[in-house]
Structures are given as structure tokens and as C-alpha cells.
Design a protein around this motif. Structure first.
Motif, PDB file in Angstrom:
ATOM      1  N   VAL A  22       0.903  -1.291  -0.110  1.00  0.00           N
ATOM      2  CA  VAL A  22      -0.020  -0.236   0.069  1.00  0.00           C
ATOM      3  C   VAL A  22       0.875   1.218   0.069  1.00  0.00           C
ATOM      4  O   VAL A  22       0.598   2.283  -0.715  1.00  0.00           O
ATOM      5  CB  VAL A  22      -0.902  -0.144   1.327  1.00  0.00           C
ATOM      6  N   GLU A  23       1.977   1.516   0.631  1.00  0.00           N
ATOM      7  CA  GLU A  23       2.707   2.384   0.860  1.00  0.00           C
ATOM      8  C   GLU A  23       3.584   2.787  -0.485  1.00  0.00           C
ATOM      9  O   GLU A  23       4.141   3.807  -0.491  1.00  0.00           O
ATOM     10  CB  GLU A  23       4.005   2.298   1.845  1.00  0.00           C
ATOM     11  N   GLU A  24       3.457   1.866  -1.451  1.00  0.00           N
ATOM     12  CA  GLU A  24       3.883   2.382  -2.988  1.00  0.00           C
ATOM     13  C   GLU A  24       3.126   2.712  -3.517  1.00  0.00           C
ATOM     14  O   GLU A  24       3.358   3.125  -5.004  1.00  0.00           O
ATOM     15  CB  GLU A  24       4.383   0.990  -3.474  1.00  0.00           C
ATOM     16  N   ALA A  25       1.804   3.335  -3.208  1.00  0.00           N
ATOM     17  CA  ALA A  25       0.933   3.584  -4.309  1.00  0.00           C
ATOM     18  C   ALA A  25       1.051   4.744  -5.017  1.00  0.00           C
ATOM     19  O   ALA A  25       0.675   5.188  -6.099  1.00  0.00           O
ATOM     20  CB  ALA A  25      -0.448   3.929  -3.317  1.00  0.00           C
ATOM     21  N   ALA A  26       1.876   5.707  -4.459  1.00  0.00           N
ATOM     22  CA  ALA A  26       2.264   7.076  -4.979  1.00  0.00           C
ATOM     23  C   ALA A  26       3.226   6.699  -6.430  1.00  0.00           C
ATOM     24  O   ALA A  26       2.953   7.507  -7.426  1.00  0.00           O
ATOM     25  CB  ALA A  26       3.062   7.840  -4.096  1.00  0.00           C
TER      26      ALA A  26
END
Ligand SMILES: CC(C)(COP(=O)(O)OP(=O)(O)OC[C@H]1O[C@@H](n2cnc3c(N)ncnc32)[C@H](O)[C@@H]1OP(=O)(O)O)[C@@H](O)C(=O)NCCC(=O)NCCS
Length: 171
Positions: A22-26
Motif C-alpha cells: 500500500v505504501e507504494e501507491a504514489a
């Protein structure tokens, strides 16, 4: 066919593939901003900035077969490559999907990642993989050709966006 198990990692000479976070969404949203203008509107950032990073983060777990692609040397995240296990044209035969940041294009990374994913599918007992590609997407068509996908002659959609062609890889 038994359900496909998503691996913890797939490794190649230059890349490490592993489940997306999820933290890679950017970074995944950045891929949207870099899309070709010929890609249909529902796959592009709209006038209100949607999907947002939060929208994309919310969808990460829904596509467990799409793997993050990292450069092994730097651990840098450069895109995704994997299998669409849900909602593909044929749910028992997954679809190959890949998309890399523009800065990483032209170095053979998509082909290298794709080979590892094709091998994963083969080892999982998949008889076939599918991929769809726009007729104008020369780079993607070439990647699919290098991965030994054959064009079926089936056109899934034809519009001002071009022709969406179905390709298949027998395993
Ligand atoms: C398609 C994509 C993943 C390719 O990534 P990549 O790492 O650059 O791909 P590779 O380097 O492994 O291979 C690209 C091939 O296409 C060729 N190619 C790229 N642009 C080309 C062009 N305009 N004309 C002719 N050939 C071209 C390259 O020369 C290379 O072939 P080669 O090895 O025979 O020289 C990347 O362009 C991308 O992310 N595009 C946007 C998303 C997308 O289209 N995804 C696929 C949806 S079906």
C-alpha cells in the motif's frame, strides 16, 4: 486448475519482484500520470485528480498477482509486472500485465520481469496466459513478442483509442 499461489519474491539477474505494498501507491499513481494520451479516459487521471494516491492504495490488495518490480542494485521501485488473477477475460487463465516508469524504459526490464512471471505461471500449472495490447503500443507488442505471445487475431475493442488485440502464450 488449483489456485495460483503468489510468491514472496521472484528474482532475476537485475530485478526483484514481490507483492505490492500500500505504501507504494504514489509510484503506482505516477504510472497513471505517465500514460499515453491514447489510453482510454477511465485508465487516466481525471480532471479532479482521481484516482488519488489513496484511491490507488485502496486497490492494491485487490490485485495480489501484480508484483512490484524493484531494481536489485538500488532497491528502487520501477513499476509492476504480474498476473491479473481476478476479473481477467478468462478467470481460470490469468492475464499478464506490466507497466514501468518511463525513466526505466528501454533497458530490457519489462522483458526480464515478464519472463519470470511467465515461468511462475508455468510452474503453477497454467495452460495459457493472455495479454491484451493496443495496436499502437509498439513497445508492449515487442515485449509480448519476446515473451513468445502469439497474436490471436481477436480484436476485443475498436474505437478512437485504437484496436485492443488479444494475444496468447501457451505454456
Ligand atoms: C511496455 C513497457 C512495459 C516496455 O518496457 P521496457 O522495459 O522498455 O521493455 P523492454 O526494454 O523489455 O523491451 C522493449 C522493446 O520494444 C522496443 N521498442 C520500444 N519502443 C519502440 C518503438 N517506438 N518502436 C519500435 N520498437 C520499440 C525496444 O527496442 C525493445 O525491443 P528490442 O529488445 O527488440 O530492442 C513500457 O514501455 C511501459 O511501461 N509502457 C506503458 C505501459 C504499457 O504499455 N504496458 C503494457 C500494456 S499491454
Amino acid at each position: 486448475m488449483a489456485p495460483i499461489r503468489v510468491p514472496d519474491t521472484l528474482e532475476t539477474d537485475r530485478l526483484v519482484l514481490r507483492p505490492r505494498r500500500v505504501e507504494e501507491a504514489a509510484t503506482y499513481r505516477r504510472l497513471w500520470t505517465e500514460r499515453d494520451p491514447r489510453v482510454p479516459e477511465h485508465r487516466r487521471i481525471d480532471a479532479h485528480g482521481r484516482p488519488t494516491v489513496a484511491d490507488i492504495a485502496a486497490g492494491v490488495d485487490g490485485e495480489p498477482g501484480l508484483l512490484a518490480v524493484h531494481r536489485r542494485a538500488t532497491a528502487e521501485l520501477i513499476g509492476y509486472c504480474g498476473l491479473t488473477l481476478h476479473g481477467s477475460e478468462r478467470s481460470d487463465e490469468p492475464e499478464l500485465a506490466f507497466e514501468l516508469l518511463r525513466a526505466a524504459h528501454g533497458r530490457g526490464y519489462a522483458t526480464e520481469a515478464g519472463r519470470a512471471v511467465v515461468e511462475w505461471a508455468r510452474e503453477s500449472g497454467c495452460p495459457r496466459l493472455w495479454a491484451t495490447v493496443w495496436d499502437w503500443n509498439v513497445a508492449s507488442r515487442r515485449v509480448l513478442e519476446k515473451l513468445e505471445f502469439d497474436e490471436t487475431g481477436t480484436v476485443l475493442a475498436e474505437s478512437t483509442h485504437g484496436r485492443s488485440m488479444l494475444t496468447v502464450r501457451h505454456l
